[in-house]
Design a protein around this motif. Structure first.
Motif, mmCIF file in Angstrom:
data_model
loop_
_atom_site.group_PDB
_atom_site.id
_atom_site.type_symbol
_atom_site.label_atom_id
_atom_site.label_comp_id
_atom_site.label_asym_id
_atom_site.label_seq_id
_atom_site.Cartn_x
_atom_site.Cartn_y
_atom_site.Cartn_z
ATOM 1 N N HIS A 57 0.972 -1.161 0.073
ATOM 2 C CA HIS A 57 0.088 0.052 0.016
ATOM 3 C C HIS A 57 0.827 1.333 0.170
ATOM 4 O O HIS A 57 2.012 1.346 0.698
ATOM 5 C CB HIS A 57 -0.880 0.010 1.215
ATOM 6 C CG HIS A 57 -2.168 -1.177 1.051
ATOM 7 N ND1 HIS A 57 -2.832 -1.248 2.179
ATOM 8 C CD2 HIS A 57 -2.183 -2.069 0.165
ATOM 9 C CE1 HIS A 57 -3.744 -2.180 1.862
ATOM 10 N NE2 HIS A 57 -3.262 -2.715 0.725
ATOM 11 N N SER A 58 0.438 2.485 -0.673
ATOM 12 C CA SER A 58 1.296 3.334 -0.849
ATOM 13 C C SER A 58 1.679 4.291 0.336
ATOM 14 O O SER A 58 2.691 4.946 0.317
ATOM 15 C CB SER A 58 0.624 4.451 -2.169
ATOM 16 O OG SER A 58 -0.482 4.906 -1.596
ATOM 17 N N ASP A 59 1.030 4.036 1.472
ATOM 18 C CA ASP A 59 1.244 4.739 2.884
ATOM 19 C C ASP A 59 2.412 3.743 3.547
ATOM 20 O O ASP A 59 2.989 4.360 4.587
ATOM 21 C CB ASP A 59 0.227 5.056 3.382
ATOM 22 C CG ASP A 59 -0.728 3.758 3.777
ATOM 23 O OD1 ASP A 59 -0.725 2.782 3.065
ATOM 24 O OD2 ASP A 59 -1.346 3.896 5.083
ATOM 25 N N HIS A 65 -3.558 -8.984 6.396
ATOM 26 C CA HIS A 65 -4.014 -7.740 5.858
ATOM 27 C C HIS A 65 -3.765 -7.828 4.362
ATOM 28 O O HIS A 65 -3.095 -8.856 3.793
ATOM 29 C CB HIS A 65 -2.857 -6.442 6.110
ATOM 30 C CG HIS A 65 -3.264 -5.323 5.855
ATOM 31 N ND1 HIS A 65 -4.363 -4.476 6.475
ATOM 32 C CD2 HIS A 65 -2.627 -4.405 5.083
ATOM 33 C CE1 HIS A 65 -4.298 -3.282 5.814
ATOM 34 N NE2 HIS A 65 -3.341 -3.054 4.960
ATOM 35 N N ASP A 66 -4.412 -7.038 3.653
ATOM 36 C CA ASP A 66 -4.405 -7.232 2.049
ATOM 37 C C ASP A 66 -3.270 -6.379 1.698
ATOM 38 O O ASP A 66 -3.285 -5.361 1.636
ATOM 39 C CB ASP A 66 -5.517 -6.417 1.366
ATOM 40 C CG ASP A 66 -5.834 -6.900 0.016
ATOM 41 O OD1 ASP A 66 -4.905 -6.930 -0.829
ATOM 42 O OD2 ASP A 66 -6.903 -6.343 -0.478
ATOM 43 N N HIS A 84 -3.353 -9.803 -6.590
ATOM 44 C CA HIS A 84 -2.769 -10.030 -5.158
ATOM 45 C C HIS A 84 -1.461 -11.029 -5.107
ATOM 46 O O HIS A 84 -1.421 -12.322 -5.198
ATOM 47 C CB HIS A 84 -3.650 -10.819 -4.381
ATOM 48 C CG HIS A 84 -3.484 -10.799 -2.900
ATOM 49 N ND1 HIS A 84 -4.427 -11.190 -2.023
ATOM 50 C CD2 HIS A 84 -2.286 -10.396 -2.237
ATOM 51 C CE1 HIS A 84 -3.727 -11.051 -0.595
ATOM 52 N NE2 HIS A 84 -2.598 -10.564 -0.880
ATOM 53 N N ARG A 85 -0.302 -10.160 -5.586
ATOM 54 C CA ARG A 85 0.834 -10.917 -5.872
ATOM 55 C C ARG A 85 1.738 -10.943 -4.456
ATOM 56 O O ARG A 85 2.992 -11.698 -4.505
ATOM 57 C CB ARG A 85 1.690 -10.322 -6.773
ATOM 58 C CG ARG A 85 0.790 -10.299 -8.440
ATOM 59 C CD ARG A 85 1.638 -9.728 -9.305
ATOM 60 N NE ARG A 85 1.135 -9.854 -10.578
ATOM 61 C CZ ARG A 85 1.569 -9.253 -11.689
ATOM 62 N NH1 ARG A 85 2.383 -8.194 -11.630
ATOM 63 N NH2 ARG A 85 0.953 -9.428 -12.931
ATOM 64 N N SER A 86 1.457 -9.986 -3.525
ATOM 65 C CA SER A 86 2.634 -10.052 -2.612
ATOM 66 C C SER A 86 2.073 -10.024 -1.071
ATOM 67 O O SER A 86 0.862 -9.572 -1.001
ATOM 68 C CB SER A 86 3.079 -8.743 -2.565
ATOM 69 O OG SER A 86 4.060 -8.508 -3.593
ATOM 70 N N PRO A 87 2.428 -10.989 -0.277
ATOM 71 C CA PRO A 87 1.971 -10.914 1.329
ATOM 72 C C PRO A 87 2.305 -9.624 1.997
ATOM 73 O O PRO A 87 3.190 -9.026 1.679
ATOM 74 C CB PRO A 87 2.662 -12.219 1.816
ATOM 75 C CG PRO A 87 3.989 -12.014 1.142
ATOM 76 C CD PRO A 87 3.887 -11.692 -0.380
ATOM 77 N N ASP A 111 0.763 -3.653 9.075
ATOM 78 C CA ASP A 111 -0.629 -3.604 9.291
ATOM 79 C C ASP A 111 -1.123 -4.868 9.419
ATOM 80 O O ASP A 111 -0.676 -5.901 8.674
ATOM 81 C CB ASP A 111 -1.340 -2.804 7.877
ATOM 82 C CG ASP A 111 -1.891 -1.540 8.154
ATOM 83 O OD1 ASP A 111 -1.889 -0.995 9.321
ATOM 84 O OD2 ASP A 111 -2.050 -0.911 7.041
ATOM 85 N N THR A 112 -1.900 -5.077 10.431
ATOM 86 C CA THR A 112 -2.403 -6.345 10.526
ATOM 87 C C THR A 112 -3.861 -6.572 11.513
ATOM 88 O O THR A 112 -3.958 -5.601 12.035
ATOM 89 C CB THR A 112 -1.341 -7.584 11.254
ATOM 90 O OG1 THR A 112 -1.843 -8.675 11.271
ATOM 91 C CG2 THR A 112 -1.186 -6.983 12.643
#
Length: 259
Positions: A59-61, A123-124, A133-136, A153-154
């Protein structure tokens, strides 16, 4: 002193252990996308000095290319640790010119005398709003003189304690950047419940009270200002043995850990 933690705002922290500096999810912007920084100054130049950067998800943040470019200008040898598949989803990572390694849960990376182990997060982790959805999404456990858990983030998940292992200091997200937190996040109460599972000796609340959507200042402002104090209150009730360090932006904590 075993470990020193500096909170720069949002999920950005410097963890210093055994003479080595690690930086988590660097975000050095006053404004990006629909968010602006409402509390604390943009981190000073010394915040962009690190031996390694740990990126929890795409995520960009949390993976902010302009902030990583600032690190590249100051220290081109800084190791960038990112989730598996990140370079396919975010091609600009390669153009930074930083040494880079991709990891998934269970992988370990050496950074000087430290060991960094990737652990799962609920988390997504996609590079939203587009892309497969390529990365955990990941957390990290930094092991040196202390064991420091950066959760990224979780949400709460089964097997959290087993995945994280023995922890001295936990850096836990307790809020967000908007008035609602959905699935895959910790609020102040759930973060305090996480303390009961992972049983750290000390905790630092992060990911709150920094960025807020433009034009939404008057919408549930409690969600912006209160999570840190609420986490302190819930932690005192649910995990009274954990020393909570609620930091101001740019403030440092030196948790007492017995090893």
């Amino acid at each position: 002193m075993a470990v020193e933690v500096t909170w720069w705002g949002h999920a950005t922290c410097t963890v210093e252990d055994s003479g080595t500096r690690l930086l988590t999810d660097p975000l050095f912007a006053r404004r990006f996308a629909h968010l602006r920084r409402r509390r604390g100054e943009v981190p000073p130049p010394e915040a962009a000095v690190a031996d390694a950067v740990l990126v929890s998800h795409l995520h960009s943040d949390h993976l902010h290319l302009p902030s990583l470019a600032r690190l590249a200008r100051r220290g081109p040898g800084t190791l960038l640790v990112v989730p598996r598949g990140a370079t396919r989803a975010v091609p600009g990572l390669r153009r930074l010119g930083l040494p880079l390694t991709e990891v998934e849960p269970g992988d370990e990376v050496a950074v000087g005398p430290l060991r960094v182990r990737a652990v799962p997060a609920l988390h997504d982790g996609r590079r939203l709003p587009v892309g497969p959805h390529r990365s955990p999404a990941l957390g990290y456990v930094i092991s040196g003189a202390a064991h420091t858990y950066f959760a990224g983030d979780t949400g709460l998940f089964d097997g959290m304690a087993e995945a994280v292992g023995d922890v001295d200091v936990a850096l836990l997200p307790v809020g967000g950047w908007g008035p609602y937190l959905g699935h895959g996040h910790l609020d102040a109460r759930r973060a305090a419940e996480a303390l009961t599972r992972i049983a750290p000796r000390a905790a630092v609340p992060v990911h709150y009270g920094t960025y807020w959507p433009i034009g939404m200042d008057g919408i549930r402002p409690h969600e912006f200002h209160a999570p840190g104090d609420e986490f302190v209150r819930h932690a005192a009730r649910l995990a009274p043995g954990v020393a909570v360090h609620r930091l101001a932006h740019g403030e440092r904590a030196r948790p007492e850990v017995a090893r």
